[in-house]
Motif scaffolding. Structure first.
Motif, PDB file in Angstrom:
ATOM      1  N   LEU A 168      29.622 101.714 -34.548  1.00  0.00           N
ATOM      2  CA  LEU A 168      29.553 100.784 -33.220  1.00  0.00           C
ATOM      3  C   LEU A 168      28.411 101.424 -32.567  1.00  0.00           C
ATOM      4  N   ALA A 169      28.088 102.839 -32.712  1.00  0.00           N
ATOM      5  CA  ALA A 169      26.880 103.393 -31.917  1.00  0.00           C
ATOM      6  C   ALA A 169      25.717 102.785 -32.215  1.00  0.00           C
ATOM      7  N   LYS A 170      25.638 102.509 -33.728  1.00  0.00           N
ATOM      8  CA  LYS A 170      24.338 101.781 -34.119  1.00  0.00           C
ATOM      9  C   LYS A 170      24.265 100.527 -33.441  1.00  0.00           C
ATOM     10  N   LYS A 171      25.405  99.664 -33.492  1.00  0.00           N
ATOM     11  CA  LYS A 171      25.189  98.212 -33.009  1.00  0.00           C
ATOM     12  C   LYS A 171      24.777  98.561 -31.305  1.00  0.00           C
ATOM     13  N   LEU A 172      25.291  99.321 -30.663  1.00  0.00           N
ATOM     14  CA  LEU A 172      25.100  99.103 -29.326  1.00  0.00           C
ATOM     15  C   LEU A 172      23.838 100.065 -28.890  1.00  0.00           C
ATOM     16  N   PHE A 197      39.085  96.952 -28.950  1.00  0.00           N
ATOM     17  CA  PHE A 197      39.590  96.353 -27.699  1.00  0.00           C
ATOM     18  C   PHE A 197      40.261  97.393 -26.719  1.00  0.00           C
ATOM     19  N   ASN A 198      40.658  98.418 -27.409  1.00  0.00           N
ATOM     20  CA  ASN A 198      41.060  99.451 -26.060  1.00  0.00           C
ATOM     21  C   ASN A 198      40.014 100.667 -26.408  1.00  0.00           C
ATOM     22  N   ALA A 199      38.945 100.365 -27.014  1.00  0.00           N
ATOM     23  CA  ALA A 199      37.645 101.489 -26.896  1.00  0.00           C
ATOM     24  C   ALA A 199      36.915 101.311 -25.834  1.00  0.00           C
ATOM     25  N   GLU A 200      36.233 102.291 -25.424  1.00  0.00           N
ATOM     26  CA  GLU A 200      35.321 102.534 -24.345  1.00  0.00           C
ATOM     27  C   GLU A 200      33.826 102.883 -24.578  1.00  0.00           C
ATOM     28  N   VAL A 201      32.870 102.339 -24.246  1.00  0.00           N
ATOM     29  CA  VAL A 201      31.679 102.815 -24.395  1.00  0.00           C
ATOM     30  C   VAL A 201      30.875 102.998 -22.964  1.00  0.00           C
ATOM     31  N   ALA A 202      30.647 104.226 -22.794  1.00  0.00           N
ATOM     32  CA  ALA A 202      30.130 104.490 -21.548  1.00  0.00           C
ATOM     33  C   ALA A 202      31.079 104.256 -20.465  1.00  0.00           C
ATOM     34  N   GLY A 203      32.080 104.155 -20.800  1.00  0.00           N
ATOM     35  CA  GLY A 203      33.164 103.721 -19.551  1.00  0.00           C
ATOM     36  C   GLY A 203      33.450 102.255 -19.405  1.00  0.00           C
ATOM     37  N   ALA A 206      34.557  98.448 -25.046  1.00  0.00           N
ATOM     38  CA  ALA A 206      33.871  98.422 -26.273  1.00  0.00           C
ATOM     39  C   ALA A 206      33.600  96.878 -26.731  1.00  0.00           C
ATOM     40  N   ALA A 207      34.889  96.133 -26.855  1.00  0.00           N
ATOM     41  CA  ALA A 207      34.760  94.759 -27.225  1.00  0.00           C
ATOM     42  C   ALA A 207      33.553  93.887 -26.442  1.00  0.00           C
ATOM     43  N   GLU A 208      34.162  94.106 -24.975  1.00  0.00           N
ATOM     44  CA  GLU A 208      33.015  93.576 -24.068  1.00  0.00           C
ATOM     45  C   GLU A 208      31.649  93.834 -24.213  1.00  0.00           C
ATOM     46  N   ALA A 209      31.578  95.110 -24.480  1.00  0.00           N
ATOM     47  CA  ALA A 209      30.169  95.630 -24.449  1.00  0.00           C
ATOM     48  C   ALA A 209      29.356  94.860 -25.668  1.00  0.00           C
ATOM     49  N   VAL A 210      30.284  94.873 -26.821  1.00  0.00           N
ATOM     50  CA  VAL A 210      29.774  94.075 -27.964  1.00  0.00           C
ATOM     51  C   VAL A 210      29.358  92.699 -27.727  1.00  0.00           C
ATOM     52  N   TRP A 215      30.349  89.462 -35.008  1.00  0.00           N
ATOM     53  CA  TRP A 215      30.150  90.573 -35.703  1.00  0.00           C
ATOM     54  C   TRP A 215      31.092  91.613 -35.934  1.00  0.00           C
ATOM     55  N   LEU A 216      32.298  91.486 -35.019  1.00  0.00           N
ATOM     56  CA  LEU A 216      33.405  92.186 -34.807  1.00  0.00           C
ATOM     57  C   LEU A 216      34.173  91.918 -36.068  1.00  0.00           C
ATOM     58  N   GLU A 217      34.492  90.408 -36.362  1.00  0.00           N
ATOM     59  CA  GLU A 217      35.296  90.120 -37.561  1.00  0.00           C
ATOM     60  C   GLU A 217      34.723  90.053 -38.899  1.00  0.00           C
ATOM     61  N   ASN A 218      33.156  89.938 -38.995  1.00  0.00           N
ATOM     62  CA  ASN A 218      32.586  89.582 -40.196  1.00  0.00           C
ATOM     63  C   ASN A 218      31.623  90.647 -40.723  1.00  0.00           C
ATOM     64  N   ASP A 219      31.389  91.693 -39.599  1.00  0.00           N
ATOM     65  CA  ASP A 219      30.556  92.830 -40.197  1.00  0.00           C
ATOM     66  C   ASP A 219      31.105  94.156 -39.937  1.00  0.00           C
ATOM     67  N   PHE A 220      31.692  94.491 -38.608  1.00  0.00           N
ATOM     68  CA  PHE A 220      32.255  95.651 -38.186  1.00  0.00           C
ATOM     69  C   PHE A 220      33.249  96.080 -39.009  1.00  0.00           C
ATOM     70  N   ILE A 221      34.403  95.201 -39.018  1.00  0.00           N
ATOM     71  CA  ILE A 221      35.691  95.465 -39.583  1.00  0.00           C
ATOM     72  C   ILE A 221      35.712  95.742 -40.965  1.00  0.00           C
ATOM     73  N   PRO A 222      34.960  94.615 -41.848  1.00  0.00           N
ATOM     74  CA  PRO A 222      34.808  94.858 -43.268  1.00  0.00           C
ATOM     75  C   PRO A 222      33.865  95.836 -43.737  1.00  0.00           C
ATOM     76  N   THR A 223      32.799  96.286 -42.750  1.00  0.00           N
ATOM     77  CA  THR A 223      31.931  97.201 -43.079  1.00  0.00           C
ATOM     78  C   THR A 223      32.498  98.950 -43.072  1.00  0.00           C
ATOM     79  N   VAL A 224      33.623  98.901 -41.993  1.00  0.00           N
ATOM     80  CA  VAL A 224      34.356 100.183 -41.712  1.00  0.00           C
ATOM     81  C   VAL A 224      35.294 100.063 -43.128  1.00  0.00           C
ATOM     82  N   ALA A 225      35.894  99.407 -43.184  1.00  0.00           N
ATOM     83  CA  ALA A 225      37.366  98.835 -44.067  1.00  0.00           C
ATOM     84  C   ALA A 225      36.782  99.378 -45.765  1.00  0.00           C
TER      85      ALA A 225
END
Ligand SMILES: NC(=O)C1=CN([C@@H]2O[C@H](COP(=O)(O)OP(=O)(O)OC[C@H]3O[C@@H](n4cnc5c(N)ncnc54)[C@H](O)[C@@H]3O)[C@@H](O)[C@H]2O)C=CC1
Ligand SMILES: O=C([O-])CC(=O)C(=O)O
Length: 329
Positions: A168-172, A197-203, A206-210, A215-225
């Motif tokens: 997430l840090a890389k993405k943002l 959805f419950n995470a925060e980025v600089a307050g 996070a989901a809104e910041a992204v 990306w969330l469904e097809n990139d972030f989640i599978p990359t982490v998992a």
């Protein structure tokens, strides 16, 4: 050094995670820079010599915090008086091995280790299971340690948590320090759910910041998992230094507490929160105060998150039922 050393037992000590872990434990990264430790290394008989070699290197580091090292192939000795148990050694899946065979083989490891913890551990024992399938191995050990409070048995999803922070840090284009309240839910497996959805980025949310559901469904989640598999593919061996680092993070925060305004992910016995069946060892958002963890309550779980949490929890139920059917719990 005036403090009594903390007894830390590491199983699978001669393995690759063990090699990445032991030197950092002995240099204060597990419990803190002023806490002396006594290491107990548990290995299978064939690997005791290799563990002795690692112990020689630990001696050669002359770590001031390292009070001593015992090496054994006897679980009863290894867990006698243990305060922190890191259960790393496990039976990996090999070619042609069915899921039931894998669970059976790991039952043969985690049942006697649970019994040995029950027999000899210190009153304040904390157990972290790293060896896969980590959540279910933790459940097996816990079920054979009826005299130890159930909540002392945990499994590791901190590596998944750290992987998610980094992606997430890389993405943002932000620092990992800017990200708070990220959660890994469920099993340490490809079904795990990293929740933004419950995470925060600089307050900010996070989901809104992204603001990029694809990306969330097809990139972030599978990359982490699937990061574990990607590392195996690239390195020809599974994650070791990053796994060791996450194990240190998990225990450090469990003992010393989580930061104000943030939480971490730990797989812990469910108390029924968020619809996860009681007793399953599933990953949750947790805070730690005075050495005790609590599940963060009251988070909003949207439909997208609900479906993913349910899928991972269903896998944990299946694993639990499979080890039950095998008579392992
Ligand atoms: N939860 C997580 O995030 C992660 C979990 N893992 C898991 O951690 C485990 C260890 O990984 P590595 O160190 O890379 O494996 P490894 O194969 O290098 O080392 C495992 C060690 O455990 C020992 N061992 C086997 N049975 C034992 C027993 N009954 N008692 C004591 N020691 C025993 C083996 O002799 C070996 O030295 C694996 O199951 C791996 O899948 C790895 C990365 C991340
Ligand atoms: O898949 C494995 O053996 C290693 C693992 O758990 C991970 O890297 O997350």
């Amino acid at each position: 050094m005036t403090r009594t050393p903390v007894n830390v037992t590491v199983t699978g000590a001669a393995g690759q995670i063990g090699y990445a872990l032991l030197f950092r434990i002995a240099s204060g990264h597990l419990l803190g820079p002023d806490v002396p430790v006594r290491l107990r290394l548990l290995e299978i008989p064939q690997a005791v010599k290799a563990a002795e070699g690692t112990a020689m290197e630990l001696d050669d580091c002359a770590f001031p915090l390292l009070d001593g090292i015992d090496i054994t192939d006897d679980a009863t000795k290894a867990f006698d008086g243990v305060n922190v148990a890191l259960l790393v050694g496990a039976r990996p899946r090999t070619k042609g091995m069915e899921r039931g065979d894998l669970l059976q083989a790991n039952g043969g490891i985690f049942k006697p280790q649970g019994e040995a913890i029950n027999a000899g551990a210190a009153d304040d024992v904390r157990v972290l299971v790293v060896g896969n399938p980590a959540n279910t191995n933790a459940l097996i050990a816990q079920q054979h340690a009826p005299d130890v409070p159930a909540e002392r048995f945990t499994a590791m999803t901190r590596l998944d948590h750290n992987r998610a922070l980094s992606q997430l840090a890389k993405k943002l284009g932000v620092s990992v320090d800017d990200i708070k309240k990220l959660t890994i839910w469920g099993n340490h497996s490809a079904t795990q759910y990293p929740d933004l959805f419950n995470a925060e980025v600089a307050g900010k949310n996070a989901a809104e910041a992204v603001n990029d559901q694809a990306w969330l469904e097809n990139d972030f989640i599978p990359t982490v998992a699937k990061r574990g598999a990607a590392i195996i593919e690239a390195r020809g061996a599974s994650s070791a230094a990053s796994a060791a680092n996450a194990a240190l993070n998990h225990i450090h925060d469990w003992v010393n507490g989580t930061a104000e305004g943030d939480w971490v992910s730990m797989a812990i016995p469910s108390d029924g929160s968020y619809g996860v069946p009681e007793g399953l060892i599933s990953s949750f958002p947790v805070t730690v105060k005075d050495g005790k963890y609590s599940i963060v309550q009251g988070l909003e779980i949207n439909e997208f998150s609900r479906a993913r949490i349910d899928a991972s929890v269903a896998e944990l139920v299946e694993e639990r039922d499979a080890v039950k059917a095998l008579g392992l719990i």
